[in-house]
Design an enzyme around this catalytic site. Structure first.
Site, PDB file in Angstrom:
ATOM      1  CE  LYS A  52      31.764  16.363  14.804  1.00  0.00           C
ATOM      2  NZ  LYS A  52      30.461  16.108  15.426  1.00  0.00           N
ATOM      3  CD  GLN A  96      27.891  18.613  16.222  1.00  0.00           C
ATOM      4  OE1 GLN A  96      28.360  17.837  15.384  1.00  0.00           O
ATOM      5  NE2 GLN A  96      28.419  18.738  17.421  1.00  0.00           N
ATOM      6  CG  ASP A 119      27.729  11.086  15.357  1.00  0.00           C
ATOM      7  OD1 ASP A 119      28.903  11.354  15.668  1.00  0.00           O
ATOM      8  OD2 ASP A 119      26.880  11.941  15.042  1.00  0.00           O
TER       9      ASP A 119
HETATM   10  N1  GUN Z   1      27.761  16.869  19.888  1.00  0.00           N
HETATM   11  C1  GUN Z   1      28.850  16.762  20.696  1.00  0.00           C
HETATM   12  N2  GUN Z   1      29.604  15.703  20.309  1.00  0.00           N
HETATM   13  C2  GUN Z   1      28.980  15.151  19.245  1.00  0.00           C
HETATM   14  C3  GUN Z   1      29.275  14.040  18.410  1.00  0.00           C
HETATM   15  O1  GUN Z   1      30.273  13.332  18.569  1.00  0.00           O
HETATM   16  N3  GUN Z   1      28.383  13.812  17.393  1.00  0.00           N
HETATM   17  C4  GUN Z   1      27.274  14.562  17.225  1.00  0.00           C
HETATM   18  N4  GUN Z   1      26.454  14.222  16.227  1.00  0.00           N
HETATM   19  N5  GUN Z   1      26.965  15.592  17.978  1.00  0.00           N
HETATM   20  C5  GUN Z   1      27.813  15.882  18.991  1.00  0.00           C
END
Ligand code: GUN
Length: 280
Positions: A52, A96, A119
């Site tokens: 990311k 996350q 998200d």
């Molecule tokens: N953990 C696994 N996929 C994601 C996601 O798309 N966003 C977040 N914040 N955590 C995750």
């Protein structure tokens, strides 16, 4: 011969479009900043968070990184989220998941300002999607829509069957498909005669978390199959929820794993970051 839907190429196109947009915004003096919070050092989360941040760098989005030890208390994390909510320089906040067991994920997600919830997990954004209002959309299902649209697969009036009812994929996927005028069915672990339902699908979206579960017995001839799963098989090779080799000759188009839905999630996160400036 089935078309392999190239998520790597489509996500690269989207990221290049966003990079151009961000350059234009910078010329107007507008900068975008994403705050990324990771608690603990789960190896898979570290890989996702790293990807990311790399995507932010490529596109020209500033990323602020908060790597907190797994001894962090829920109150400390909430306090950081509240500070970032109040910080006018921060456009997007991403915590996350999963979080350590002593934290309540829902409580943390619900504390993020919905206008910074890139998200798309906050109940306000989920609710907005369900009634067709503007808001952030969960990145993986938004990425599936882009994969299908950019592959010129028409969704209107199509029978769409989604296998899996998670809050992050299955449910928002259903609302997005409805928005595209598909006829939508969601299946789950209690669905009776799953094969009978999945075989009706013109478009079959699979997000069940079981490696190679969907074989050709589940798929109508000529269907489009989208595989949201990611696993390692017995030979340590990456595979999805769909048995790709088994269904390949029966479908008209299919997303591979890796290189299908996966790269789209980050591209759509970047898209949400760029859209966040309209909110603020
Ligand atoms: N953990 C696994 N996929 C994601 C996601 O798309 N966003 C977040 N914040 N955590 C995750």
């Amino acid at each position: 011969m089935a078309v392999i839907i190239d998520g790597k190429k489509i996500s690269a196109d989207i990221k290049d479009e966003l990079k151009d947009k961000v350059e234009q915004l910078k010329l107007q003096g507008i900068e975008i900043t994403l705050a990324v919070i990771q608690v603990g050092n789960d190896p898979a989360s570290s890989v996702y968070v790293g990807n990311k941040k790399k995507a932010c760098e490529y596109i020209g989005i500033n990323s602020l990184s908060y790597e907190l030890p797994d001894t962090t208390t829920q109150e400390e994390l909430l306090s950081l989220v509240r500070d970032l909510n109040a910080n006018e320089k921060v456009n997007g906040i991403l915590v996350q998941l999963p979080l350590p067991k002593h934290m309540n994920e829902d409580f943390i997600v619900n504390t993020i300002d919905p206008k910074k919830d890139v998200d798309g997990f906050h109940p306000q954004n989920v609710g907005a999607l369900s009634i067709g209002h503007k808001g952030f959309v969960s990145c993986t299902p938004a990425g599936v829509i882009q994969l299908l649209k950019r592959s010129k697969i028409d969704l209107s009036g199509k029978e769409c069957v989604i296998v899996g009812r998670s809050n992050i994929v299955g449910k928002p996927m259903a609302f997005l498909m409805l928005r595209e005028n598909a006829t939508v069915t969601i299946c789950h672990s209690r669905t009776k005669d799953l094969k009978e339902v999945t075989k009706r699908a013109d478009i079959l979206i699979v997000a069940i978390g079981k490696p190679k579960f969907i074989t050709k017995d589940y798929v109508k001839e000529g269907a489009v199959v989208v595989d949201v799963g990611i696993h390692r098989d017995a030979y340590n090779k990456i595979c999805g929820d769909v048995d790709f080799d088994d269904v390949f000759n029966n479908v008209s188009a299919i997303t591979p794993v890796p290189g299908g839905v996966g790269p789209m999630t980050i591209a759509m996160l970047m898209n949400n970051c760029v859209e966040s400036i309209d909110n603020q």
